[in-house]
Design an enzyme around this catalytic site. Structure first.
Site, short mmCIF file in Angstrom:
data_model
loop_
_atom_site.label_atom_id
_atom_site.label_comp_id
_atom_site.label_asym_id
_atom_site.label_seq_id
_atom_site.Cartn_x
_atom_site.Cartn_y
_atom_site.Cartn_z
N CYS A 131 1.27 -1.15 0.02
CA CYS A 131 0.23 0.16 -0.16
C CYS A 131 0.78 1.41 0.00
O CYS A 131 1.60 1.71 0.93
CB CYS A 131 -1.22 0.09 1.14
SG CYS A 131 -1.91 1.55 0.98
N CYS A 134 -0.32 4.01 1.82
CA CYS A 134 0.01 3.76 3.99
C CYS A 134 1.12 4.30 3.90
O CYS A 134 1.71 5.03 4.77
CB CYS A 134 -0.51 2.86 4.40
SG CYS A 134 -2.08 1.69 3.57
N ASP A 135 2.26 3.44 3.01
CA ASP A 135 3.66 3.92 3.36
C ASP A 135 4.64 4.54 2.53
O ASP A 135 5.72 4.47 3.30
CB ASP A 135 4.11 2.04 3.13
CG ASP A 135 3.63 1.01 4.43
OD1 ASP A 135 3.11 1.51 5.36
OD2 ASP A 135 3.07 -0.25 4.44
#
Ligand code: NAP
Length: 312
Positions: A131, A134-135
């Protein structure tokens, strides 16, 4: 007894919740994570009608959840472990006990599929991620490898191009599967290099991933690309998804793990409907997930009407 239990709180499940609750069905949505499903991993769902440019996938999911609740749907942070079919009554077994319902709408979606490359599991969360939204920020001015050639891979490569200094798209063929507009944008982006006919064989490192071993599947040539000193190094995998149907056992008909439905989102078991990415179909978009959720809720309402008429 509930009228309908919706399993999964992505766009399909939440849209089903909005329609079911507005139709006065006693509605429960089970979602053990965040409302929004896979959408929460997407920065912008820019092709969903009416979405605002500043809307994140997470914000859109949260609003859909609030909308369902505003009409009276209940959202519980529970995981469905099993569905039992007893004809006019279904039992949903959860991690916090059994729930009775007249109908079930399965909207459990799909989860990112691991590639199975050597070192992938070992470095998950230590340089390997599924992701980018997300990261991605961990890889500011870094070198990033995006594996896959579909919409997810290309969109996340374009997203990472705003953060990292260099992005490699590693794709096993010589043509991207992604929508032409985004594929072209990626191919023309100065920070993005596409490694065609190339497969990730191994991820190496000590504490964190610090090199990738790639193979050209046409020539057999093996290349190892190593992290530079103090330059963040990340690998994002976008090689498709696994349908979340394991908990169903052999309750209903499946095709390669996905659920075939009829024109009313009805599965092979009367009173059990399915909507969204879990359905056996070609196009998996937020917009058709939401539409299928609505259709499943309306079909569920009709099914309950027929049950009530039968009892009279
Ligand atoms: P996908 O379309 O299934 O693409 C997976 C990619 O991974 C393909 O390029 C595939 O290569 C590659 N791949 C699969 N197995 C592999 C392996 N073993 N080794 C190397 N490469 C492998 O998955 P997705 O991109 O996650 O998209 C899923 C669905 O969501 C699609 O329907 C997509 O259109 C939709 N989606 C839409 C949006 C949007 O509209 N904004 C955004 C994201 C996703 P091949 O091409 O060679 O098969």
């Amino acid at each position: 007894m509930y009228d309908t239990i919706i399993i999964g709180g992505g766009p399909a499940g939440l849209s089903a919740g909005i329609y079911a609750a507005r139709g006065n069905l006693n509605t429960l949505i089970l979602e053990p994570g965040l409302a929004g499903g896979q959408m929460v991993n997407t920065l912008h769902v820019s092709n969903y009608p009416g979405v605002l440019p500043e809307d994140t996938g997470m914000a859109l999911g949260q609003r859909m959840g609030e909308q369902a609740e505003s009409f009276g749907a209940k959202i519980e942070y529970l995981e469905a472990l099993e569905i039992q079919d007893h004809g006019d009554k279904k039992i949903v077994v959860t991690d916090d006990g059994n729930l009775e319902t007249k109908t079930v709408i399965i909207a459990t979606g799909a989860k990112p599929r691991p590639l199975g490359a050597k070192g992938e599991a070992e470095f998950a969360g230590k340089g390997v991620s599924y992701c980018a939204t997300c990261d991605g920020t961990f890889y500011q001015d870094g070198d990033v490898f995006i594996i896959g050639g579909g919409d997810s891979a290309v969109e996340e490569a374009l997203y990472m191009a705003r953060i990292a200094r260099k992005i490699y798209i590693v794709h096993r063929r010589d043509e991207l599967r992604a929508e032409a507009k985004y594929a072209e944008r990626a191919m023309n982006h100065e920070k993005i290099e596409i490694l065609w006919n190339t497969e990730l064989r191994e991820i190496k490192g000590e504490k964190f991933a610090s090199s990738v071993v790639l193979e050209n599947n046409k020539t057999g040539e093996i290349t190892e690309i190593k992290a530079e000193d103090k330059v963040p190094f990340g690998i994002f995998l976008y090689v498709g998804n696994t349908p979340q149907t394991q908990f169903l056992g052999d309750l209903l008909e499946l095709n390669k793990g996905y659920i075939p439905v009829d024109g009313n989102q009805q599965t092979s078991v009367p009173g059990i409907f399915a909507a969204g990415d879990i359905v056996d179909k070609r196009v998996r978009q937020v917009v058709n997930a939401a539409s299928e959720g609505a259709m499943a809720a309306l079909a569920s309402e009709r099914y309950i009407g027929d049950l009530d008429a039968k009892k009279k």
